[in-house]
Design a protein around this motif. Structure first.
Motif, PDB file in Angstrom:
ATOM      1  N   LYS A  88       0.857  -1.181   0.000  1.00 35.13           N
ATOM      2  CA  LYS A  88       0.000   0.000   0.000  1.00 35.13           C
ATOM      3  C   LYS A  88       0.893   1.230   0.000  1.00 35.13           C
ATOM      4  O   LYS A  88       1.807   1.339   0.815  1.00 35.13           O
ATOM      5  N   VAL A  89       0.626   2.126  -0.916  1.00 31.96           N
ATOM      6  CA  VAL A  89       1.357   3.381  -1.025  1.00 31.96           C
ATOM      7  C   VAL A  89       0.328   4.499  -0.940  1.00 31.96           C
ATOM      8  O   VAL A  89      -0.718   4.444  -1.597  1.00 31.96           O
ATOM      9  N   THR A  90       0.607   5.507  -0.130  1.00 31.24           N
ATOM     10  CA  THR A  90      -0.279   6.670  -0.033  1.00 31.24           C
ATOM     11  C   THR A  90       0.379   7.823  -0.777  1.00 31.24           C
ATOM     12  O   THR A  90       1.549   8.132  -0.537  1.00 31.24           O
TER      13      THR A  90
ATOM     14  N   ALA B 280       4.640  10.552  -2.552  1.00 34.19           N
ATOM     15  CA  ALA B 280       4.200   9.174  -2.345  1.00 34.19           C
ATOM     16  C   ALA B 280       5.099   8.541  -1.302  1.00 34.19           C
ATOM     17  O   ALA B 280       6.313   8.761  -1.286  1.00 34.19           O
ATOM     18  N   ASP B 281       4.473   7.750  -0.425  1.00 35.02           N
ATOM     19  CA  ASP B 281       5.275   7.037   0.555  1.00 35.02           C
ATOM     20  C   ASP B 281       5.531   5.621   0.064  1.00 35.02           C
ATOM     21  O   ASP B 281       5.110   5.233  -1.019  1.00 35.02           O
ATOM     22  N   ASN B 282       6.251   4.887   0.855  1.00 31.93           N
ATOM     23  CA  ASN B 282       6.643   3.536   0.534  1.00 31.93           C
ATOM     24  C   ASN B 282       6.317   2.724   1.776  1.00 31.93           C
ATOM     25  O   ASN B 282       6.340   3.281   2.873  1.00 31.93           O
ATOM     26  N   PRO B 283       6.022   1.442   1.647  1.00 35.10           N
ATOM     27  CA  PRO B 283       5.742   0.664   2.857  1.00 35.10           C
ATOM     28  C   PRO B 283       6.839   0.767   3.926  1.00 35.10           C
ATOM     29  O   PRO B 283       6.560   0.589   5.101  1.00 35.10           O
ATOM     30  N   ASN B 284       8.076   1.138   3.543  1.00 37.13           N
ATOM     31  CA  ASN B 284       9.146   1.284   4.544  1.00 37.13           C
ATOM     32  C   ASN B 284       9.214   2.694   5.126  1.00 37.13           C
ATOM     33  O   ASN B 284      10.100   2.992   5.922  1.00 37.13           O
ATOM     34  N   GLY B 285       8.303   3.583   4.698  1.00 37.14           N
ATOM     35  CA  GLY B 285       8.250   4.928   5.262  1.00 37.14           C
ATOM     36  C   GLY B 285       8.985   5.995   4.481  1.00 37.14           C
ATOM     37  O   GLY B 285       8.829   7.173   4.753  1.00 37.14           O
TER      38      GLY B 285
END
Length: 140
Positions: A4-6, A17-22
């Motif tokens: 999931k990317v927000t 955009a973020d990444n699952p690792n923050g």
């Protein structure tokens, strides 16, 4: 497994955009399209993702094979369709390896394993584009 990317609008035509690792990345467009070039273009990010995915594979495989290189770069070129929606109909990835007495056989094997077996982004690209790869050796 899902990711999931927000992606958050930051004003004008800029998005973060973020990444699952923050980690985050900025996206924007060119001034002629109303942006400020303050981030990567979304289509260019796709090419970077393709190279990054394959590059991670190649470096990991070479490390396991104990193959030494002094530098490694990939040049990824995408050709867009003429009509909207514009997408990459063909993509070329040029792998450039630099070093002394490069083990070309093992390096080719690592690249082939990435291209044929491990790189999921490469497989995604194959669903909509003709993908060509070339490997270049620069012995010092």
């Amino acid at each position: 497994m899902s990711h999931k990317v927000t992606t958050h609008w930051k004003g004008n035509l800029q998005f973060e955009a973020d990444n699952p690792n923050g980690k985050t990345v900025l996206m924007d467009t060119t001034p002629e399209h109303g942006g400020h070039n303050s981030g990567l273009g979304p289509k260019a990010m796709m090419l970077a993702s393709l190279a990054g995915c394959s590059g991670l594979d190649v470096v990991s495989i070479l490390d396991k094979m104990k193959v030494k290189i002094s530098d490694f770069r990939m040049e990824t070129t995408g050709e867009l369709t003429e009509e909207h929606p514009k997408y990459y109909h063909s993509v070329t990835v040029d792998y450039h390896f630099f070093g002394k007495d490069l083990d070309e056989k093992k390096i080719n094997k690592a690249v082939d394993l990435s291209i044929e077996k491990y790189c999921g982004v490469m497989e995604m690209f194959r669903q909509f584009a003709k993908v060509e790869t070339n490997t270049h050796f620069h012995n010092s």
